[in-house]
Design a protein around this motif. Structure first.
Motif, PDB file in Angstrom:
ATOM      1  N   LYS A 110       0.854  -1.148   0.031  1.00  0.00           N
ATOM      2  CA  LYS A 110       0.005  -0.137   0.042  1.00  0.00           C
ATOM      3  C   LYS A 110       0.947   1.358  -0.101  1.00  0.00           C
ATOM      4  O   LYS A 110       1.800   1.122   0.783  1.00  0.00           O
ATOM      5  N   GLN A 119       3.353   8.831  -1.366  1.00  0.00           N
ATOM      6  CA  GLN A 119       3.553   8.116  -2.637  1.00  0.00           C
ATOM      7  C   GLN A 119       2.125   8.239  -3.341  1.00  0.00           C
ATOM      8  O   GLN A 119       2.106   8.279  -4.385  1.00  0.00           O
ATOM      9  N   LYS A 156       9.965   5.371  -4.974  1.00  0.00           N
ATOM     10  CA  LYS A 156       9.896   5.588  -6.455  1.00  0.00           C
ATOM     11  C   LYS A 156       9.550   4.065  -6.820  1.00  0.00           C
ATOM     12  O   LYS A 156       8.490   4.062  -7.724  1.00  0.00           O
ATOM     13  N   THR A 157      10.263   3.068  -6.463  1.00  0.00           N
ATOM     14  CA  THR A 157       9.902   1.575  -6.940  1.00  0.00           C
ATOM     15  C   THR A 157       8.762   1.308  -6.662  1.00  0.00           C
ATOM     16  O   THR A 157       8.150   0.383  -7.442  1.00  0.00           O
ATOM     17  N   ARG A 206      12.131  -7.747  -6.076  1.00  0.00           N
ATOM     18  CA  ARG A 206      10.973  -6.994  -5.680  1.00  0.00           C
ATOM     19  C   ARG A 206       9.809  -7.215  -6.565  1.00  0.00           C
ATOM     20  O   ARG A 206       8.718  -7.474  -6.469  1.00  0.00           O
ATOM     21  N   ASP A 243      19.497  -0.946  -2.551  1.00  0.00           N
ATOM     22  CA  ASP A 243      18.667  -0.390  -1.356  1.00  0.00           C
ATOM     23  C   ASP A 243      19.490  -1.388  -0.227  1.00  0.00           C
ATOM     24  O   ASP A 243      19.020  -2.773  -0.050  1.00  0.00           O
ATOM     25  N   SER A 264      15.041   6.586  -1.623  1.00  0.00           N
ATOM     26  CA  SER A 264      14.399   5.912  -0.537  1.00  0.00           C
ATOM     27  C   SER A 264      13.027   6.667  -0.411  1.00  0.00           C
ATOM     28  O   SER A 264      12.461   6.205   0.707  1.00  0.00           O
TER      29      SER A 264
END
Ligand code: ADP
Ligand code: ZN
Ligand code: ZN
Length: 751
Positions: free
Chosen positions: A215, A220, A247-248, A281, A570, A244
């Motif tokens: 979520k 974001q 964005k991903t 991810r 990361d 950090s």
């Protein structure tokens, strides 16, 4: 029937061939054919289009020798995209073809694609019913190991719903049961099990099971909404989000939305170092819809991905490096260009020398797709396009979990050295902070953008420095191999025991690279586990993954690296980042040097204290008061941008002007010098002071080719067609005058 064929040669775009009647039915645009070219050289070429009439004035048209692919290996609009690439980047269609179609498709090369197979085991028909299983076991009364293996076979080969033993690969059965091949062969010899070869994929198979997306937090979500809002009017949007910030995570939501609509998404990364983490991810969310394409997969895997995308059950998400823009997408809805500022998006050699970010924007327009450019430190060109309204702009300046950005502390090394308070590589403050960080159980990242041990050796007596025999560049000392290496051509040389000029045995190292830092760190922190990540330690994909994983798991406490460590990795427990030599980053002769230095220092700083805790950065520099260092310390991107754009406008650089490098090479220095001079004069007649040079570049000879460079500075709004005509005509005239030289164009060069 006549066809135009694209051949892997840097000359004309297409060549005409005649199609024998029996082959006509198989010929469509995009099919591969074998043809003769030149003096009986056989090539694989690609059918560009069919022509009903032969061209005039062509005496002998050769026939197609064979049709090599059953179907077209392209999808709309790939050919149009190739054409754009070849026009914009000033190369032939053949060069595009050669660079982008996996070599496994080309018949004339070695390594033609071969389907991989594996042995699979199943019951022979005699024992395939449940009743006959008992009979099988009765055959094995006195062979306990074989009996055990048969149990294992039944256990592991059970298929989903039916619950009946079906099939299992020989390799998997041996692994899972721990049995030896001899035992297995006995079961086959007794006619209980049989083995057959089955085609299998070489690609990583991700699980079909996926979990729901994370979520988004409030910031974001706002950024996400703003992106969607921007896309109502704009096709490209810059997502300027601090490291950090998540964005991903935002990308994954956009991708999800895209594939929900039945369209495909392409996620571009600047280099392979990052693919492993991002793959990890993405596969959680997209499972077997995800395909991964990077430079270290082999040519067979390339063909398989290509074929997958041509098929009916194509990947919906592709994660890949720059060359993945050339894959046969059915219907792209979204392209993400992550770390869009990275120079790794530019292809240097060979042609086509394309910029994957810019080419991706064009590709997207052909598919009607949207583009997100993501970065914490955008390229000046991209930020400029956002400022002028060409791109949308969304800013995300809160880190996830709201840890503050790292505190950056400057250290004036020049002063410390003058006051004799610092001798080696590490300032007292950095040493102290490193101690502290290790005591706190946190990790350290050290950044130095030079690999090897010492960038150069020098004789203090006569000033001799070892240089490459084939390139005009000094050699780098690699202590591990006890060798001198040329970083341009890769040749290695023995380390002389003494100066070859004067016999002085005491050769000094000048400067320091990552290898030297590693050695010093071992002396400072004996017993602490240290990893080094640079081009020397990451030759294979495996070693790269191992380094990253040892640091991720905390097994390694310290990571030393070149710019490879600055990119989007990361890591959770980095308490301290050391930037060892800011001066070296700023002092190279390129108009982007300061922009690049800013990006590298901010990015590598961003690795400190991700999640949970604010991190610290020690920035060692000779002139901490320099405006560029100040902008890094204050994490003030805009200050850097304003400073740089002012200069670029003044000196006619991008984003205000388009640069084209014309590179000329010859084995003789006088010749290249003369040819370059003549070429520049010819161009000046038509383009005036847009022509700069020729100049001898910083490295004026590589691999024994002498090099000259002419730079064109063209108004961004000028017509490229017109320019291309001038260049082609002038180039042709030069070739008539001077028979032999190499000529390369680099449009929008980087570095
Ligand atoms: P960026 O790409 O901007 O550098 P990331 O997407 O890598 O940021 O996020 C940094 C870290 O925070 C990652 O480990 C990520 O999993 C975590 N994170 C960020 N946003 C969320 C979220 N909404 N839910 C869960 N984890 C998140
Ligand atoms: Zn000497
Ligand atoms: Zn060399």
């Amino acid at each position: 029937m006549y066809i135009e064929v694209i051949l892997p040669v840097p000359l004309a775009d297409t060549y005409t061939y005649f199609v024998p009647p029996e082959m006509e039915a198989q010929i469509v645009s995009g099919v591969l054919v074998a043809v003769d070219f030149g003096k009986n050289k056989r090539y694989s070429g690609l059918v560009s289009h069919i022509r009903r009439t032969p061209p005039e004035n062509m005496p002998a048209i050769k026939p197609v020798l064979a049709v090599e692919s059953e179907h077209s290996i392209l999808r709309m609009p790939q050919l149009r995209f190739w054409e754009w690439i070849s026009r914009y980047y000033l190369c032939s269609l053949g060069e595009v073809f050669k660079a982008v179609v996996p070599s496994g498709f080309h018949a004339e090369r070695t390594g033609i694609y071969i389907q991989k197979t594996e042995s699979f085991l199943r019951f022979t028909p005699l024992y395939a019913t449940p009743d006959s299983e008992k009979e099988a076991f009765s055959l094995l009364k006195r062979a306990a190991k074989q009996e055990q293996l048969l149990h294992s076979f039944i256990q592991y080969s059970r298929a989903g719903v039916s619950g009946k033993p079906e099939e299992i690969s020989r390799k998997e059965l041996l692994e899972k049961s721990g049995a030896s091949p001899v035992i297995l062969n006995a079961l086959v010899e007794k006619g209980i099990l049989e083995s057959r070869e089955k085609p299998v994929s070489r690609l990583q198979n991700f699980s079909r099971e996926t979990k729901p997306l994370n979520k988004l937090n409030l910031f974001q979500q706002e950024a996400y909404n703003a992106l969607i809002q921007n896309f109502r009017e704009k096709d490209v949007c810059l997502l300027h989000g601090v490291t950090s910030s998540g964005k991903t995570e935002i990308y994954t939501h956009l991708i999800h939305e895209t594939i929900q609509k039945g369209r495909q998404a392409l996620y571009l990364l600047p280099e392979i170092a990052l693919t492993e983490q991002i793959t990890g991810r993405l596969k959680q969310f997209f499972g077997d819809k995800l395909g991964v394409y990077h430079s270290k997969i082999n040519s067979h895997e390339r063909v398989e991905i290509w074929n997958n995308l041509l098929g009916n059950e194509a990947y919906e998400v592709i994660l890949g490096v720059r060359s993945s823009i050339f894959l046969p997408f059915r219907d792209l809805g979204l392209i993400i260009v992550d770390e869009e500022h990275e120079p790794g998006y530019k292809q240097q050699d060979p042609a086509p020398r394309y910029h994957a970010r810019n080419a991706a924007i064009l590709l997207a327009s052909m598919h009607g797709a949207k583009v997100v450019l993501g970065s914490a430190t955008p390229a000046i060109e991209s930020f400029h396009n956002a400022q002028t309204g060409k791109y949308g702009y969304v800013c995300l300046d809160k880190r996830f979990e709201e840890t503050g950005l790292p505190r950056i502390i400057p250290v004036n090394v020049k002063e410390l050295r003058r006051k004799k308070k610092m001798k080696g590589i590490f300032s007292p403050l950095l040493q102290e902070k490193m101690q502290e960080t290790l005591q706190n159980g946190e990790q350290i990242l050290l950044f130095q953008n030079r690999r090897g041990f010492a960038p150069s050796l020098n004789c203090k007596v006569c000033d001799w420095t070892p240089r490459c025999r084939f390139c005009d560049i000094s050699l780098t000392y690699h202590k591990q191999y006890h060798r001198l290496t040329c970083h341009y051509c890769g040749r290695t040389y023995h380390l002389p025991a003494e100066c070859p000029e004067c016999g002085n045995p005491d050769l000094k190292n000048i400067g320091f690279g990552t290898e030297k830092i590693e050695e010093e760190m071992h002396l400072l922190f004996p017993g602490v586990s240290i990893e080094r990540m640079d081009a020397d330690t990451t030759r294979t994909r495996k070693s790269l993954e191992e380094i990253i994983s040892r640091f991720e798991t905390g097994e390694a406490r310290i990571l030393i690296g070149t710019q490879m460590i600055s990119k989007g990795l990361d890591f959770e427990k980095v308490g301290l980042v050391g930037i060892l030599n800011a001066d070296a980053l700023m002092n190279f002769p390129d108009f982007r040097a300061y922009e690049r230095a800013y990006q590298l220092m901010s990015q590598v700083s961003g690795r400190a204290g991700r999640r949970k805790k604010q991190g610290e950065v020690i920035l060692q520099a000779s002139h901490p008061e320099h405006p560029l260092i100040q902008s890094v310390l204050q994490q003030d991107y805009r200050a850097m941008y304003e400073m740089q754009t002012e200069e670029r406008q003044l000196f006619r650089y991008p984003p205000f002007y388009r640069l084209i490098h014309i590179v000329l090479k010859h084995k003789k220095e006088e010749a290249v010098s003369e040819i370059a001079g003549a070429f520049a004069t010819l161009l000046r007649e038509k383009l005036g002071d847009r022509v700069v040079g020729p100049d001898k570049p910083a490295v004026g000879r590589v691999q024994n080719w002498y090099i000259r460079k002419i730079v064109l500075k063209i108004e961004t709004q000028a017509s490229l067609n017109f320019l291309r005509e001038i260049l082609t005509a002038s180039g042709r005239e030069m070739l008539l005058r001077y028979k032999y030289f190499l000529l390369q164009y680099d449009v929008d060069p980087v570095g």
